[in-house]
Scaffold this motif. Structure first.
Motif, mmCIF file in Angstrom:
data_model
loop_
_atom_site.group_PDB
_atom_site.id
_atom_site.type_symbol
_atom_site.label_atom_id
_atom_site.label_comp_id
_atom_site.label_asym_id
_atom_site.label_seq_id
_atom_site.Cartn_x
_atom_site.Cartn_y
_atom_site.Cartn_z
ATOM 1 N N VAL A 199 -5.526 -20.514 4.440
ATOM 2 C CA VAL A 199 -5.031 -19.203 4.867
ATOM 3 C C VAL A 199 -3.519 -19.177 4.653
ATOM 4 N N PHE A 200 -3.079 -18.359 3.705
ATOM 5 C CA PHE A 200 -1.658 -18.225 3.372
ATOM 6 C C PHE A 200 -1.057 -17.041 4.124
ATOM 7 N N SER A 201 0.222 -17.140 4.429
ATOM 8 C CA SER A 201 0.962 -16.032 5.054
ATOM 9 C C SER A 201 2.312 -15.897 4.363
ATOM 10 N N THR A 202 2.753 -14.684 4.204
ATOM 11 C CA THR A 202 4.097 -14.420 3.718
ATOM 12 C C THR A 202 4.625 -13.186 4.429
ATOM 13 N N ALA A 203 5.947 -13.180 4.728
ATOM 14 C CA ALA A 203 6.517 -12.093 5.526
ATOM 15 C C ALA A 203 7.856 -11.643 4.960
ATOM 16 N N GLY A 204 8.177 -10.384 5.184
ATOM 17 C CA GLY A 204 9.455 -9.811 4.769
ATOM 18 C C GLY A 204 9.806 -8.615 5.623
ATOM 19 N N TYR A 205 10.930 -8.041 5.348
ATOM 20 C CA TYR A 205 11.375 -6.877 6.111
ATOM 21 C C TYR A 205 10.759 -5.594 5.552
ATOM 22 N N ALA A 206 10.475 -4.678 6.444
ATOM 23 C CA ALA A 206 9.871 -3.415 6.028
ATOM 24 C C ALA A 206 10.849 -2.534 5.278
ATOM 25 N N ASP A 207 12.157 -2.793 5.420
ATOM 26 C CA ASP A 207 13.147 -1.954 4.745
ATOM 27 C C ASP A 207 13.362 -2.332 3.283
ATOM 28 N N GLY A 208 12.635 -3.327 2.776
ATOM 29 C CA GLY A 208 12.704 -3.688 1.363
ATOM 30 C C GLY A 208 13.758 -4.702 0.996
ATOM 31 N N ARG A 209 14.428 -5.308 1.962
ATOM 32 C CA ARG A 209 15.436 -6.315 1.645
ATOM 33 C C ARG A 209 14.806 -7.495 0.910
ATOM 34 N N THR A 210 15.457 -7.916 -0.160
ATOM 35 C CA THR A 210 14.974 -9.076 -0.916
ATOM 36 C C THR A 210 15.531 -10.349 -0.304
ATOM 37 N N PHE B 106 0.859 -1.185 0.000
ATOM 38 C CA PHE B 106 0.000 0.000 0.000
ATOM 39 C C PHE B 106 0.897 1.237 0.000
ATOM 40 N N PRO B 107 0.874 1.999 -1.092
ATOM 41 C CA PRO B 107 1.736 3.182 -1.199
ATOM 42 C C PRO B 107 1.513 4.147 -0.043
ATOM 43 N N GLY B 108 2.607 4.775 0.391
ATOM 44 C CA GLY B 108 2.517 5.729 1.480
ATOM 45 C C GLY B 108 2.514 5.104 2.848
ATOM 46 N N THR B 109 2.690 3.778 2.919
ATOM 47 C CA THR B 109 2.727 3.083 4.208
ATOM 48 C C THR B 109 4.047 2.331 4.330
ATOM 49 N N VAL B 110 4.262 1.715 5.488
ATOM 50 C CA VAL B 110 5.472 0.927 5.724
ATOM 51 C C VAL B 110 5.577 -0.229 4.734
ATOM 52 N N SER B 111 4.442 -0.661 4.184
ATOM 53 C CA SER B 111 4.423 -1.837 3.311
ATOM 54 C C SER B 111 4.709 -1.518 1.851
ATOM 55 N N GLU B 112 4.974 -0.271 1.484
ATOM 56 C CA GLU B 112 5.025 0.101 0.073
ATOM 57 C C GLU B 112 6.152 -0.584 -0.701
ATOM 58 N N ARG B 113 7.184 -1.088 -0.036
ATOM 59 C CA ARG B 113 8.280 -1.755 -0.730
ATOM 60 C C ARG B 113 8.195 -3.277 -0.619
ATOM 61 N N PHE B 114 7.046 -3.778 -0.188
ATOM 62 C CA PHE B 114 6.894 -5.230 0.001
ATOM 63 C C PHE B 114 6.305 -5.849 -1.267
ATOM 64 N N GLY B 115 7.156 -6.609 -1.983
ATOM 65 C CA GLY B 115 6.730 -7.277 -3.201
ATOM 66 C C GLY B 115 7.154 -8.727 -3.206
ATOM 67 N N PRO B 116 6.945 -9.435 -4.327
ATOM 68 C CA PRO B 116 7.305 -10.854 -4.394
ATOM 69 C C PRO B 116 8.780 -11.128 -4.073
ATOM 70 N N ASP B 117 9.666 -10.240 -4.491
ATOM 71 C CA ASP B 117 11.093 -10.465 -4.233
ATOM 72 C C ASP B 117 11.461 -10.247 -2.779
#
Length: 301
Positions: free
Chosen positions: A246-257, A220-231
């Motif tokens: 129910v699926f879950s997927t997680a990553g870092y908020a700083d955009g690390r792939t 969601f642009p403008g939020t902490v999640s804006e850099r969260f993508g498949p990579d």
């Protein structure tokens, strides 16, 4: 020469008198109505009697037909009344309040759980806050960033997962994104809605345990999640509940792939436990058995 003819007595008479006074052998004057009464022939009476007998027979036949009709109509009315009475008794017996059987109780639970994704508001499926356990089993809360529009199952997951879901009748995909209490991790939760629990169980048997594929993240642009993508997905997983996957997927908020993290580097110890706990909580909400009324018409039997 004497004109005219003489009578028997020798006396002359006029021509008119001779014409008008001529008699037949029986002494009756010709030209006058006979005084003898005309009697009907004997065959005429027999025909009349036969006609009367035919009319009487026809009348009696009509009376018999009417009796048969009235009797038949009475039987039909009586049978119809019995059928209506039995139907009414059966309907009353069927619709009256009675205790639910174990099979009916189980069916009630399944139907209630299966319709929750439609009956509940979006905030009911994806609560604004979800509790999870952090380090040292400390109770923390993940906050919802946003809810994605409903989408087709194939468009919300990786291709290898999409084929399995489609083969087992996946109806739709619901997704929302959360951040942990420290705003360090981004978690997308996806709810795949299948036809029924049996379809979900069959789909689970075909899913692989590859933690690189699963639900596609929603940023969601403008939020902490804006850099969260498949990579940026570091890990994925799923859990079954009722007709839902129910699926879950997680990553870092700083955009690390995922590719940017060396194999020897261990993921943050809270990242996946937090994501798994959030997914499990949402699955629990969806499949939590409802309270079943004891009777078919509520609490009174």
């Amino acid at each position: 020469m004497v004109k005219g003819r003489r009578s028997v007595t020798g006396l002359p008479r006029a021509e008119g008198e001779a014409t008008q006074g001529r008699r037949n052998p029986l002494g009756a004057t010709t030209g006058r109505r006979s005084r003898v009464r005309s009697w009907p022939a004997a065959g005429s009476r027999r025909r009349t009697e036969a006609k009367e007998r035919a009319e009487l027979a026809l009348l009696q036949q009509g009376i018999r037909n009417r009796r048969v009709f009235v009797t038949l109509l009475g039987v039909i009315i009586a049978v119809s009344a019995v059928v209506v009475l039995l139907g009414t008794v059966g309907m009353v017996a069927e619709t009256r309040s009675r205790p639910l059987t174990p099979a009916e109780q189980n069916q009630y639970k399944q139907e209630e759980i299966a319709r929750r994704w439609q009956a509940w508001p979006a905030s009911g499926v994806f609560p604004e806050e979800v509790r999870y356990l952090g380090l040292d089993r400390a109770q923390q809360y993940a906050r919802r960033v946003g809810i994605a529009p409903e989408t087709e199952c194939a468009k919300g997951v990786d291709a290898s997962v999409a084929g399995v879901l489609q083969n087992h009748g996946c109806l739709t995909m619901l997704r929302a994104t959360y951040i942990d209490q420290t705003a360090s991790f981004v978690i997308t939760v996806g709810v795949a809605v299948l036809k029924d629990e049996a379809s979900r169980i069959s789909a689970v048997e075909e899913l692989t345990q590859d933690d690189r594929v699963g639900v596609l993240p929603v940023a969601f642009p403008g939020t902490v999640s804006e850099r969260f993508g498949p990579d940026q997905r570091q890990r994925t997983g799923w859990v079954g509940a009722g007709p839902y996957l129910v699926f879950s997927t997680a990553g870092y908020a700083d955009g690390r792939t995922r590719a940017a993290i060396p194999p020897e580097e261990i993921l943050h110890s809270e990242l996946w436990p937090a994501a798994k706990s959030i997914g499990n909580q949402i699955a629990y909400f969806l499949a939590d058995p409802p309270k079943v009324p004891p009777c078919t018409q509520g609490n009174v039997c």
